[in-house]
Scaffold this active site. Structure first.
Site, PDB file in Angstrom:
ATOM      1  N   HIS A   1      -2.706 -65.741 -30.702  1.00  0.00           N
ATOM      2  CA  HIS A   1      -2.328 -64.603 -31.432  1.00  0.00           C
ATOM      3  C   HIS A   1      -2.046 -63.424 -30.860  1.00  0.00           C
ATOM      4  CE1 HIS A   1      -3.950 -66.465 -35.155  1.00  0.00           C
ATOM      5  NE2 HIS A   1      -4.807 -67.034 -34.685  1.00  0.00           N
TER       6      HIS A   1
ATOM      7  N   LYS B   1      -6.272 -65.349 -48.906  1.00  0.00           N
ATOM      8  CA  LYS B   1      -5.226 -64.586 -49.560  1.00  0.00           C
ATOM      9  C   LYS B   1      -5.061 -64.931 -50.877  1.00  0.00           C
ATOM     10  CE  LYS B   1      -2.898 -64.260 -45.039  1.00  0.00           C
ATOM     11  NZ  LYS B   1      -1.699 -64.880 -44.199  1.00  0.00           N
TER      12      LYS B   1
END
Length: 513
Positions: free
Chosen positions: A38, A476
């Site tokens: 990340h 999401k």
């Protein structure tokens, strides 16, 4: 303390859990924290190192009976580190490159994780001995690490096969350099004189054989005359240096006087452990050798197994390219959810192959993924048999998606048998991410686990099929509460599917942290 080995093992013993049940659990446990890539969240290693120095200074100040002058010096050092932290840029001003990410990931192993495994094992051994004093337990390396850095190419064009190779090399060198420090520690510590204790004949035989193979027998004996454990450690250091030299130069042919596998190093450590036990110095073995051996069993010659991740769209496009070449463009590619497409996958998986298919006339994308899978085979041979972990298939929507990766693995030579029909040597882990995918996951896995080639593969991998549960996309899709409820329901139903199929479902939680 709740959550510690001491607490859990105490609770098990007081509730009548037998030692055999504990041993069975240890034999099957497989806990693998995964270092993921990340780059937008990666702190600079420089800032991490300053934090580490501040922590060590505070710990020293808290525990030290220092003089007033020494305390004053601690305060000066602490102030300097805090000033440095304020004045150092904490964040990357540019997005880190993948090689920088690889170094960032290995920083945690070098600073902390290498040394924590022996402590973990020691805590567990102490708890078992305290609460099951009449039992002897064998503790296998149940706690190991995986990494996605350099292997996760889902949406990251900067992760190429060259980068993946570089990640393997860096991971291997990190573990070897750590082991070199550990052997040097044994060499400086195990100064037991041969005339003080009676050295068993078995150890002298092992030492003489190792000295002969080293090609430096005279030199090593003269360096530490009579100190047989130091001599054996010196032989180990010489062997590891040969391995380091070969790996660093990327020639990858380890001669007989080097370590061609972590198993050889583990075997040598067992020899020293047994020798120390035989001369009545078991406590020295427990302190200086056993922790090192546990590290090698955990990290081997790869530090962390490198997982691969790619999106279903990429693997499917590669298969469509292979279809077009096979039929010379005369037969249109069928729909991906059609009977014809499934039949082609099953037929190709069952068809014996004399030679691996050529990569000519393929797209760059198709060539890249086939060469990646070929790298899995080479990497296991060159670096370590556990250098690679699993292939995570993002956005898995059907059984055909998973079978497609099996077929690509077959084309890359990753099946165990010569004909390429029996079983795959790379576990394909479907990643179910969206709410809809989580809801259909049990049906997909039920059908997948009924296919003979998949069942044979899973059986050969300990009868365990790994499934990855995605938390980000489901969040999401449906929000926090819905996401957790759907992931929970999916796990319950997937576990039931595994039970009905006679296969254990293992979960990879993609939640981060």
């Amino acid at each position: 303390v709740r959550g510690t080995f001491a607490y859990v093992i105490s609770e098990a013993a007081s509730n009548g859990v037998s030692a055999d049940v504990i041993q069975d659990l240890l034999n099957t446990a497989n806990i693998r924290p995964t270092i993921t890539a990340h780059p937008t969240e990666a702190k600079r290693v420089t800032a991490l190192e300053i934090h580490g120095r501040i922590y060590r200074l505070l710990a020293k100040m808290d525990s030290s009976e220092a003089t007033p002058r020494e305390q004053e010096q601690f305060i000066v050092c602490l102030r300097n580190e805090i000033d440095l932290l304020w004045l150092t840029g904490e964040l990357h001003l540019q997005k880190p490159t993948v090689p920088q990410e690889i170094a960032w990931g290995l920083h945690f192993f070098n600073e902390t994780l290498f040394g924590r495994i022996p402590q973990l094992m020691s805590d567990l051994e102490w708890a078992l001995q305290a609460h099951y004093p009449d039992s002897v337990f064998h503790i296998p390396p149940f706690f190991q690490f995986d990494s996605w850095i350099g292997g996760d190419r889902d949406g990251n064009p900067f992760v190429t096969n060259e980068i993946t190779h570089r990640a393997l090399l860096s991971n291997c060198l990190a573990s070897l350099m750590h082991y070199r420090e550990r052997i040097e520690h044994m060499l400086s510590t195990l100064s037991i004189a041969g005339h003080v204790v009676e050295i068993p004949a078995s150890f002298r035989t092992a030492l003489n054989q190792t000295l002969d193979k080293s090609g430096q027998s005279e030199v090593l004996q003269q360096r530490n005359p009579g100190e047989v454990f130091r001599q054996y450690s010196a032989c180990m250091l010489a062997k590891l240096d040969v391995t380091l030299s070969v790996i660093s130069k990327e020639t990858f042919h380890i001669p007989d006087n080097g370590y061609d596998s972590a198993d050889r190093l583990i075997s040598d450590l067992f020899v020293i452990e047994q020798g120390l036990h035989d001369v009545g110095a078991a406590h020295l073995s427990t302190t200086h050798v056993t922790p090192f051996r546990q590290e090698v069993e955990t990290f081997r010659f790869h530090t962390a197994s490198l997982d691969l991740r790619q999106n279903t769209m990429v693997t499917t496009r590669t298969l469509q390219t292979l279809w077009q070449r096979q039929f010379s463009g005369t037969v249109p590619v069928p729909s991906l959810d059609s009977v014809n497409w499934r039949q082609w996958l099953i037929k190709e998986l069952a068809r014996p192959i004399d030679a691996l298919p050529s990569k000519t006339n393929l797209t760059n994308e198709a060539t890249e993924i086939l060469e990646l899978l070929e790298l899995v085979k080479k990497g296991r041979e060159i670096f370590d048999r556990e250098a690679f972990g699993v292939f995570v298939l993002s956005m898995t929507r059907s059984v055909n998606d998973v079978l497609g990766v099996y077929l690509l693995a077959k084309y890359a030579g990753l099946f165990a048998d010569r004909d390429g029909v029996e079983n795959c040597t790379l576990m394909v882990v479907p990643l179910f991410e969206t709410i809809e995918d989580l809801q259909t996951a049990p049906e997909i896995m039920q059908e997948l686990l009924s296919i003979p080639v998949v069942r044979r593969t899973v059986r050969d991998m300990g009868n365990v099929q790994e499934v990855m549960i995605g938390y980000s996309d489901s969040n999401k899709d449906g929000g926090f509460l819905t996401s957790y409820w759907e992931t929970y329901k999916a796990q319950v139903r997937l576990s039931q599917v595994g039970k009905s199929s006679g296969i254990t479902i293992s979960f990879f939680h993609g939640r981060g942290g």
